[in-house]
Structure formats: structure tokens, C-alpha cells
Scaffold this active site. Structure first.
Site, mmCIF file in Angstrom:
data_model
loop_
_atom_site.group_PDB
_atom_site.id
_atom_site.type_symbol
_atom_site.label_atom_id
_atom_site.label_comp_id
_atom_site.label_asym_id
_atom_site.label_seq_id
_atom_site.Cartn_x
_atom_site.Cartn_y
_atom_site.Cartn_z
ATOM 1 N N CYS A 1 11.339 45.235 95.783
ATOM 2 C CA CYS A 1 10.791 44.328 97.129
ATOM 3 C C CYS A 1 9.265 44.647 96.707
ATOM 4 C CB CYS A 1 11.592 45.199 98.403
ATOM 5 S SG CYS A 1 10.958 46.898 98.370
ATOM 6 N N ARG B 1 7.624 34.675 99.331
ATOM 7 C CA ARG B 1 7.064 35.537 98.551
ATOM 8 C C ARG B 1 7.778 35.458 97.149
ATOM 9 N NH1 ARG B 1 5.918 41.244 100.792
ATOM 10 N NH2 ARG B 1 4.402 41.244 99.071
#
Length: 275
Positions: free
Chosen positions: A230, A172
């Protein structure tokens, strides 16, 4: 204070003269709600707290899990029995992310005596209960600001002047996949530091010296400031907790990538380099 507690130590404290307030915050990203699992069996005395609705505000401005309204959060903690001097232990199903979110919020709101059950419910060897407790209401009053907090501008600045860690999976960060947010990639200047590398195969935190070595290799020891983000401020809280175990204070960008990527004018870096 050590921010984590073993299942053995928790069992001892629960049978002692000053048992901690227990928060069951089982939650999974895109998974089933945790309340049915709580009803099926929880550590005796634990109060269920819902991450999506009680440890976060409504999705939208600020990301998928923005910080909850402070007044509402205080009411949730008082309902759970948290008082100004109460020891508190939060646990989840074992991943540690949700418990770390509860830990971070309480610490940020000024409650110092809070720990996470290392390994979560999976580490517990005692009996389970299906009885929902009704603790005496606590007197906890949130006083936000006890832990450092970043917004998007602060995260962008820290990536240039200090060390900003991206706690998501490496793919990611690199922008190879993005299963949730509209844009893949990372905040320019951020370093990849997946949360999964903070724990062992049982989901328990690595020893402090191992975590310290990991974060030293990433540059945290020499950085003037350290920040973490995050996807939406949940696994990032777990990384802040890991950094604290290693003796390093870090700020949390609570909105994280879900907030950053919602603005198409913000720059996005891809690939393994910090950008």
C-alpha cells in the site's frame, strides 16, 4: 480462527471468564493523534497503543511506517497485558487500517489469538470509559516470522511470478495523483485492488464468499503466491486480513510504496495496466 469479531460477540467475551486484552489503536493518516480521542472515551479496559511510535519504527529507511524494533514492540504488548495465551482484540475508529496493522504485527510476531473488531469503535454499542486501565504486565515474547514478509526485491519478484496487489486508491496506483510520496504510479506487474472495496458502507468486511469472489477475479486463487503493498504498510495489512477472511494467505511488503519510491533507480509503472 476467524480474524474478526463482531461488537456483540466482543461484549459477550468481555463479560465472560476469559476476557480478551483490548488494544485501542485509533489513528488517521495525516490526521490528529488518537490519544485525545481515547482519553475522551474508549471501550472499558482498552489500552491505547500509538501506531506511529509503537506499531512502527521511525520514518526513513524502510518507509514511513517501517516495522518497529521487535524488542520494543514486545515491551509495548507486555505493557498492554498481552501474555502468550491471551486472546487479543484490536480496534480503531472504524476504518480498520490501524487495527489490522496491530493484528498483522502480533500475528507476524507469533501470537495466534488476535482479532479485529469489525467496524471498529463505531460498531460498539456498549458504554465507554474515560479511565485509563493499568493491566498486569504480560509475558508476551515476539517470535517474528509467523506471517510472510516482503522487502522491495521480494515484491518485485512476486509481481512477476505470482500476484502482487496494490491496496491504495486507484488514482494513486495509476499515478494520477500522489499526495504523500515523491513519485506516483505502481510497482510494475502489480494489480490494483483498493482496500476500500473489501468493506461495506459501514466499514465492515464483506462476507467471506464475497471477498473470495473478489480476490478470485483478481487472480489470487490461481496464483502460486500472493503479496500486498500500500502506501506504508498500514492499509496493506487490512488487505492481508481481508484475504485471510477469504481463505487466502498473503505476504505483506511492509515498506510499501513509501519505501519503493524512495529509491529513484526502481522502476515505476503508471496508468491502468499492470506495466
Amino acid at each position: 480462527m476467524n480474524p474478526i469479531i463482531t461488537a456483540t460477540a466482543l461484549a459477550d467475551e468481555l463479560s465472560g471468564a476469559r476476557p480478551p486484552v483490548l488494544l485501542d489503536v485509533r489513528w488517521q493518516l495525516s490526521g490528529p493523534p488518537g490519544r485525545p480521542a481515547y482519553a475522551a472515551g474508549h471501550i472499558p479496559g482498552a489500552v491505547y497503543v500509538d501506531l506511529d511510535t509503537e506499531l512502527a519504527g521511525p520514518p526513513g529507511a524502510g518507509g514511513r511506517h517501517p516495522l518497529p524494533d521487535v524488542t520494543a514492540f514486545g515491551a509495548v504488548m507486555r505493557r498492554a497485558g498481552v501474555c502468550a495465551g491471551s486472546p487479543v482484540v484490536a480496534y480503531d475508529g472504524g476504518q480498520g487500517w490501524a487495527a489490522a496493522r496491530a493484528w498483522w504485527l502480533l500475528r507476524w510476531a507469533g501470537h495466534a489469538d488476535v482479532r479485529v473488531l469489525d467496524g471498529g469503535l463505531a460498531a460498539w454499542r456498549g458504554e465507554l470509559s474515560t479511565t485509563t486501565p493499568t493491566p498486569r504486565a504480560g509475558d508476551f515474547t515476539p517470535r517474528p516470522g509467523a506471517l510472510p514478509l516482503l522487502d522491495a526485491d521480494g515484491a518485485a519478484a512476486l509481481a512477476r511470478t505470482g500476484l502482487l496487489l496494490d491496496a491504495r486508491a486507484g488514482e494513486r496506483y495509476r499515478g494520477e495523483v500522489e499526495p504523500i510520496d515523491p513519485v506516483g504510479g505502481h510497482i510494475p506487474g502489480a494489480a490494483s485492488a483498493p482496500t476500500t472495496e473489501n468493506v461495506d458502507e459501514n466499514g465492515r468486511f464483506l462476507p467471506p464468499e464475497a471477498l473470495a469472489a473478489r480476490f478470485k477475479a483478481l487472480g489470487a486463487t490461481d496464483a502460486p503466491e500472493v503479496g500486498v503493498y500500500c502506501g506504508s504498510g498500514v492499509s496493506g495489512a487490512h488487505e492481508v486480513l481481508a484475504l485471510e477472511i477469504a481463505g487466502i494467505q498473503a505476504a505483506l511488503y511492509a515498506g510499501s510504496w513509501s519505501d519503493w519510491s524512495s529509491d529513484p533507480t526502481r522502476p515505476v509503472a503508471t496508468g491502468p495496466a499492470r506495466g
